[in-house]
Motif scaffolding. Structure first.
Motif, PDB file in Angstrom:
ATOM      1  N   MET A 289      21.720  90.205  59.088  1.00 41.53           N
ATOM      2  CA  MET A 289      21.866  91.248  59.937  1.00 41.53           C
ATOM      3  C   MET A 289      20.932  92.347  59.487  1.00 41.53           C
ATOM      4  O   MET A 289      21.579  92.927  58.603  1.00 41.53           O
ATOM      5  N   ASN A 290      20.043  92.770  60.379  1.00 42.09           N
ATOM      6  CA  ASN A 290      19.339  94.218  59.962  1.00 42.09           C
ATOM      7  C   ASN A 290      19.614  95.185  60.731  1.00 42.09           C
ATOM      8  O   ASN A 290      19.265  95.225  62.190  1.00 42.09           O
ATOM      9  N   VAL A 291      20.218  96.131  60.428  1.00 45.37           N
ATOM     10  CA  VAL A 291      20.907  97.524  61.327  1.00 45.37           C
ATOM     11  C   VAL A 291      20.264  98.665  60.591  1.00 45.37           C
ATOM     12  O   VAL A 291      20.189  98.691  59.471  1.00 45.37           O
ATOM     13  N   PRO A 292      20.019  99.670  61.388  1.00 42.25           N
ATOM     14  CA  PRO A 292      19.620 100.958  60.672  1.00 42.25           C
ATOM     15  C   PRO A 292      21.078 101.441  60.082  1.00 42.25           C
ATOM     16  O   PRO A 292      22.255 101.476  60.352  1.00 42.25           O
ATOM     17  N   GLU A 293      20.788 102.242  58.876  1.00 45.01           N
ATOM     18  CA  GLU A 293      21.809 102.628  58.007  1.00 45.01           C
ATOM     19  C   GLU A 293      21.648 103.935  57.387  1.00 45.01           C
ATOM     20  O   GLU A 293      20.364 104.230  57.223  1.00 45.01           O
ATOM     21  N   THR A 294      22.510 104.955  57.209  1.00 47.37           N
ATOM     22  CA  THR A 294      22.398 106.063  56.787  1.00 47.37           C
ATOM     23  C   THR A 294      23.190 106.342  55.412  1.00 47.37           C
ATOM     24  O   THR A 294      24.637 106.025  55.906  1.00 47.37           O
ATOM     25  N   PRO A 295      23.110 107.086  54.458  1.00 45.90           N
ATOM     26  CA  PRO A 295      24.085 107.425  53.500  1.00 45.90           C
ATOM     27  C   PRO A 295      25.128 108.518  54.044  1.00 45.90           C
ATOM     28  O   PRO A 295      24.517 109.172  54.936  1.00 45.90           O
ATOM     29  N   VAL A 296      26.272 108.468  53.664  1.00 51.38           N
ATOM     30  CA  VAL A 296      27.255 109.315  54.137  1.00 51.38           C
ATOM     31  C   VAL A 296      26.807 110.917  54.053  1.00 51.38           C
ATOM     32  O   VAL A 296      27.244 111.537  54.997  1.00 51.38           O
ATOM     33  N   HIS A 297      26.190 111.333  53.082  1.00 51.12           N
ATOM     34  CA  HIS A 297      25.798 112.560  52.938  1.00 51.12           C
ATOM     35  C   HIS A 297      24.651 112.895  53.805  1.00 51.12           C
ATOM     36  O   HIS A 297      24.531 114.034  54.184  1.00 51.12           O
ATOM     37  N   ALA A 298      24.104 111.908  54.727  1.00 53.63           N
ATOM     38  CA  ALA A 298      23.080 112.625  55.418  1.00 53.63           C
ATOM     39  C   ALA A 298      23.586 112.337  57.075  1.00 53.63           C
ATOM     40  O   ALA A 298      23.003 112.638  58.055  1.00 53.63           O
ATOM     41  N   VAL A 299      25.114 112.108  57.094  1.00 51.50           N
ATOM     42  CA  VAL A 299      25.581 111.937  58.548  1.00 51.50           C
ATOM     43  C   VAL A 299      25.877 113.581  58.897  1.00 51.50           C
ATOM     44  O   VAL A 299      26.361 114.330  58.207  1.00 51.50           O
ATOM     45  N   PRO A 300      25.428 114.138  59.981  1.00 50.58           N
ATOM     46  CA  PRO A 300      25.435 115.592  60.280  1.00 50.58           C
ATOM     47  C   PRO A 300      27.214 116.022  60.701  1.00 50.58           C
ATOM     48  O   PRO A 300      27.967 115.015  61.060  1.00 50.58           O
ATOM     49  N   ASP A 301      27.553 117.053  60.296  1.00 50.93           N
ATOM     50  CA  ASP A 301      28.642 117.640  60.609  1.00 50.93           C
ATOM     51  C   ASP A 301      29.197 117.534  61.970  1.00 50.93           C
ATOM     52  O   ASP A 301      30.344 117.194  62.374  1.00 50.93           O
ATOM     53  N   ASP A 302      28.034 117.571  62.963  1.00 49.81           N
ATOM     54  CA  ASP A 302      28.384 117.715  64.311  1.00 49.81           C
ATOM     55  C   ASP A 302      28.253 116.163  64.950  1.00 49.81           C
ATOM     56  O   ASP A 302      28.073 116.126  66.216  1.00 49.81           O
ATOM     57  N   ALA A 303      28.160 115.105  64.094  1.00 52.10           N
ATOM     58  CA  ALA A 303      27.629 113.782  64.709  1.00 52.10           C
ATOM     59  C   ALA A 303      28.770 113.345  65.480  1.00 52.10           C
ATOM     60  O   ALA A 303      29.860 113.513  65.236  1.00 52.10           O
ATOM     61  N   PHE A 304      28.430 112.357  66.417  1.00 47.17           N
ATOM     62  CA  PHE A 304      29.451 111.606  67.136  1.00 47.17           C
ATOM     63  C   PHE A 304      29.768 110.324  66.018  1.00 47.17           C
ATOM     64  O   PHE A 304      28.811 109.493  65.837  1.00 47.17           O
ATOM     65  N   LEU A 305      31.063 110.190  65.381  1.00 47.40           N
ATOM     66  CA  LEU A 305      31.300 109.488  64.278  1.00 47.40           C
ATOM     67  C   LEU A 305      32.128 108.394  64.826  1.00 47.40           C
ATOM     68  O   LEU A 305      33.373 109.009  65.345  1.00 47.40           O
ATOM     69  N   LEU A 306      31.959 107.248  65.089  1.00 45.43           N
ATOM     70  CA  LEU A 306      32.901 106.082  65.340  1.00 45.43           C
ATOM     71  C   LEU A 306      33.391 105.285  64.223  1.00 45.43           C
ATOM     72  O   LEU A 306      32.530 104.833  63.660  1.00 45.43           O
ATOM     73  N   ASP A 307      34.728 105.252  64.362  1.00 49.10           N
ATOM     74  CA  ASP A 307      35.503 104.748  63.362  1.00 49.10           C
ATOM     75  C   ASP A 307      35.879 103.544  63.943  1.00 49.10           C
ATOM     76  O   ASP A 307      36.841 103.360  64.841  1.00 49.10           O
ATOM     77  N   VAL A 308      35.819 102.124  63.699  1.00 49.73           N
ATOM     78  CA  VAL A 308      35.869 100.953  64.128  1.00 49.73           C
ATOM     79  C   VAL A 308      37.099 100.161  63.274  1.00 49.73           C
ATOM     80  O   VAL A 308      37.284  98.985  63.369  1.00 49.73           O
ATOM     81  N   ARG A 309      37.760 100.802  62.332  1.00 51.49           N
ATOM     82  CA  ARG A 309      38.715 100.292  61.693  1.00 51.49           C
ATOM     83  C   ARG A 309      40.005 100.118  62.352  1.00 51.49           C
ATOM     84  O   ARG A 309      40.203 100.483  63.489  1.00 51.49           O
ATOM     85  N   GLU A 310      41.132  99.483  61.713  1.00 45.19           N
ATOM     86  CA  GLU A 310      42.263  99.022  62.454  1.00 45.19           C
ATOM     87  C   GLU A 310      43.015 100.310  62.512  1.00 45.19           C
ATOM     88  O   GLU A 310      43.016 101.239  61.567  1.00 45.19           O
TER      89      GLU A 310
END
Length: 107
Positions: free
Chosen positions: A1-22
């Motif tokens: 599976m080829n999906v776009p990926e970014t390291p955690v330090h590159a996630v903007p502070d104001d990003a829409f962050l979706l957590d898909v965990r249980e």
């Protein structure tokens, strides 16, 4: 599976962050401001995911979030997998919160 990926330090502070965990993983520790939609519930709740911004998707180590990222991109959303998931997030000392009154940790 080829999906776009970014390291955690590159996630903007104001990003829409979706957590898909249980739910029990979310309660133990998550990024403040993240939106929690477990992977299993995502198809029924996809309307809660914005269509006009980049969605950064996170799970524990990156497997479930990669699945969610691929699916969201197939729907036409702009989604990016957070490399290493919450384990990498915690290791990078990014902010975390818990829902149980205990110090946050990655479950």
């Amino acid at each position: 599976m080829n999906v776009p990926e970014t390291p955690v330090h590159a996630v903007p502070d104001d990003a829409f962050l979706l957590d898909v965990r249980e739910p029990e993983e979310w309660v133990a520790g998550h990024a403040p401001g993240a939106v929690h939609i477990p992977l299993f519930d995502l198809p029924a709740r996809v309307a809660e995911v914005p269509e006009d911004v980049t969605v950064y998707v996170v799970c524990r180590v990156g497997g479930r979030s990669a699945q969610a990222t691929a699916w969201l991109n197939q729907l036409g959303r702009k989604a990016v997998n957070v490399a290493g998931g919450m384990m990498a997030w915690a290791a990078a000392d990014r902010p975390m919160a818990a829902e149980n009154g205990q110090p946050p940790y990655v479950a």
